[in-house]
Each structure stands twice: as structure tokens, then as C-alpha cells.
Enzyme design. Sequence first.
Site, mmCIF file in Angstrom:
data_model
loop_
_atom_site.group_PDB
_atom_site.id
_atom_site.type_symbol
_atom_site.label_atom_id
_atom_site.label_comp_id
_atom_site.label_asym_id
_atom_site.label_seq_id
_atom_site.Cartn_x
_atom_site.Cartn_y
_atom_site.Cartn_z
ATOM 1 N N GLY A 51 -46.878 61.624 37.156
ATOM 2 C CA GLY A 51 -46.159 62.639 36.227
ATOM 3 C C GLY A 51 -46.973 63.963 36.267
ATOM 4 C CE LYS B 260 -51.411 57.274 32.856
ATOM 5 N NZ LYS B 260 -50.020 56.923 33.297
ATOM 6 N N GLY C 57 -49.837 55.924 39.729
ATOM 7 C CA GLY C 57 -50.358 54.527 39.651
ATOM 8 C C GLY C 57 -49.552 53.520 40.367
ATOM 9 N NE ARG D 243 -42.905 59.829 36.472
ATOM 10 C CZ ARG D 243 -44.037 59.653 35.981
ATOM 11 N NH1 ARG D 243 -44.175 59.469 34.629
ATOM 12 N NH2 ARG D 243 -45.050 58.843 36.831
#
Length: 397
Positions: A353, A200, A377, A38
Site C-alpha cells: 500500500g 512492518k 507483506g 487497490r
Amino acid sequence: MINDISKMPDEFYKGKKVLVRVDFNVNIQNGNIGEDYRIRMTIPTIEYLTRRMAKVILVSHLGRPKNRDISFSLAPVSKRLSEILQNTNVRFVDDCVGPQVKQKVSEMKNTDVLLLENLRFYKEEESNSPEFSSELASLADVYVNDGFSTSHRKHSSTYGSAILFKTRLAGFNLKKEIEYLTMIKEKPKKPFVLIIGGVKIRDKIGALENLLPKADKILMGGAAAYTFLKAKGFKVGKSPVDEEHLPWVTKSISKYGDKIILPVDHVVSNSLQNHSIQIVSNNIPDDMTGYDIGTETINIYSKEISENISGTLFWNGPMGFFEVSKFANGTINIAKSMALAYWRGSNTLIGGGDTLEAMKKAGVSEKEVTHVSTGGGATLRFLAGDEMPGLGVLDRE
Ligand code: ADP
Ligand code: 3PG
Ligand code: MG
């Protein structure tokens, strides 16, 4: 079509302060950065701006801290960034708003890069507070979003502050993600198979609402699987369940049951301390928690993945608590099966991530994936066709 930073003439950037929202939400353990994909993916944007004599102010969140918690500091990222950008003056300031930040910004010279501290040290970031948004916006002249992976959030840095700028552009990483993922969204090579895990649960189950009709199959793992198992009437012990989405999950199973593939066995434990583990089929005992998919599930999922030669595979979310090696087997095997599918000709996407961290741990290189997405997400939301506040706010032709 969203305008990217190359839309403006080179002279436009000279001496301008550019606020760049990046997503440096990377895995950091004991101050050491794991996978830095990232970070690396934002280099073209940062260098494009510094070469045009801009002053680059980088803002990001890291993790989900409750308040100012130094273990969520972006300081290690600043160190990594200056190692990568060897000839650039990269500075860090341990706050993201206030007089100290204003002072540091006023001291910036053209071509300097300044990384601000974790935005989520202020709860106002996530509540999209108008005051916090104008504080952030007051720091710069131009807004750039290069954090595709956080563009599904309607926060101050992705939305509230952005709308206060006259010029709001996309960075190159964000643009590249949109271009690639639009292709997949509009015309996925079939069969289109999703492999969803991670923790999540709310975000991921939410995105499935629009993805289920588009996908041919969904292989569920990680903490996200237990809500589905509970909805089907299995015992899940102490494993996490998204009670709020349980009714929706129950409905989806009756409508799309044949597409949703669930684990048939689990690696469970009643204590993370002594790491004593067992493999159980179907039901998880009341005093146990599921931390990984079991051997039989690994076989089923690996076959589904590596034999999907003509189709598209998207994997987001580790299959288990992979940071602990006893619970990493499922995730490592899925990563390897994804690589095999790629070599056999399948179109593969891996994103998120922690999923990228897991991929690295499994020894799968970026060259063994068709597209490595920065988003988890966000990528799911985008493929589902959901609203993306951080994209909607950018300038268009
Ligand atoms: P990504 O960042 O790739 O989108 P998430 O943030 O959703 O993925 O989830 C990653 C985290 O999920 C990892 O830290 C992993 O340990 C955790 N996880 C996955 N399965 C389980 C499980 N069964 N129990 C506890 N944690 C899990
Ligand atoms: C991610 O890792 O998916 C992004 O950085 C977003 O993080 P969040 O889910 O905590 O908003
Ligand atoms: Mg994560």
C-alpha cells in the site's frame, strides 16, 4: 487451482447477496485518498457481480486502529468508489455488524453495492472471533475474496467468516495476483533481487526466513534495516528494532551474510518537529533516529537495481519516512531505479500500500513496472511459500 467467480453460471448470482472481502487499506490524508490502485483493481470483480444481478457487500480494514477511530473511516473510499462506478448505486454504512447493517442489507436491490465501515473498529476481526465471524457471514449467501494483499491474515473476514459459507470464491484481482506471483515464485529470472523496506518489521523479517534461500540478494532499507544493523554490531541510536527477531537475524547474517546488503549511511534526526537532519555513516548516534538511507547507500542500491538487466526485482517497503520530503530521497531514487531497470528489460514487481503511494510520489507510472502487486507483506509471504489462510479457505477444483 482456486475457483474464481466465473466458475458459477451467470444465473447463480441473480438476487444473491455476495460478501466480497477487498483490501481498501489505502493511504488517506485529511480525508483525501492518495494512490487508489487497490480500489481500481477490484472493479472487474464488483462489476462482474452487479452485471449478473447480485447485491454486492464490500468489507475491508483500513490501517491499524485501536478501536472505533473515525480518522480510520472507510467513508472517503466509498466516495471514490462511487466516482469510479458512475452508473452503480454505491452506499456506505458506518458499521460492519449489527441491526443497522442488517437493515441496510435488507434494503439492497439487485446490482446495488454497499460498503461497510472498517472491520478493525472491532477487535474481534483480528482475533478471528467465532461470534463476529458468524455475524459477518449472516449478512450474505456467497463469499468472495478479492483482497490478495490481506490473505496472509487469519482474521474473521479472511478466514473465520469465510469457512461458514458453502460457496467461497476468488475475485479476479486475487486470481490475477496468484497467477502472476506463482510464475515468479516457481521460476524467477535470475538474479532474483529483493528490495525490502517499510515499517512492518515483524511481518517482513518473518517472510525472509523462507525467502533468503531463494533470493540472490536482498537490499534492506527503511525501518526494517535497523534490526539487521544492530545484529551486525552497529549502533542504531533510537531507530526501531525488532528485538524478538534479533536472534534469528543474527543467525541469518552468519548463514546468508553475503546476500544481505545493508545501508552504509543514514539520514538521521533527533526531532521530527524541526526536521534538522544529518547524514551519518555506519553508526547512528545514541540520541538520533534513522529516517532514510543516505546518499552513498542510494548510489549502491540504485546501481544494483538498474544494472540487474536480466533478472527479477521485487520492491516492497519505502526506504524511509517518505511522507516527509526531507526523508523521501531514498525512496524516490529507488522508485526511479526500478523504472530504469524495467526499461532496460528487467522483470520488475512493486507491491505494498505505502510503496505504491511512494511510487506515485516519485512520478513512476504503472506502465513502468512489469507487475504492480496490491500486496506488500502478503506478496512476500506468497513468494516465500508461507501459509496463506485467506487463500487456503477458498474452493478448489
Ligand atoms: P507497505 O505498505 O508498502 O508494505 P509498510 O506499511 O511496511 O510498507 O511501511 C510503510 C511505512 O514505513 C511508511 O509510512 C514509511 O513512512 C515508513 N518508514 C519507512 N522507513 C522508516 C523509518 N526509517 N522510520 C520511520 N518510518 C519509516
Ligand atoms: C497491507 O497493507 O499490507 C494489508 O492491507 C495488510 O495490512 P495489515 O498488515 O495491517 O494486516
Ligand atoms: Mg503499509
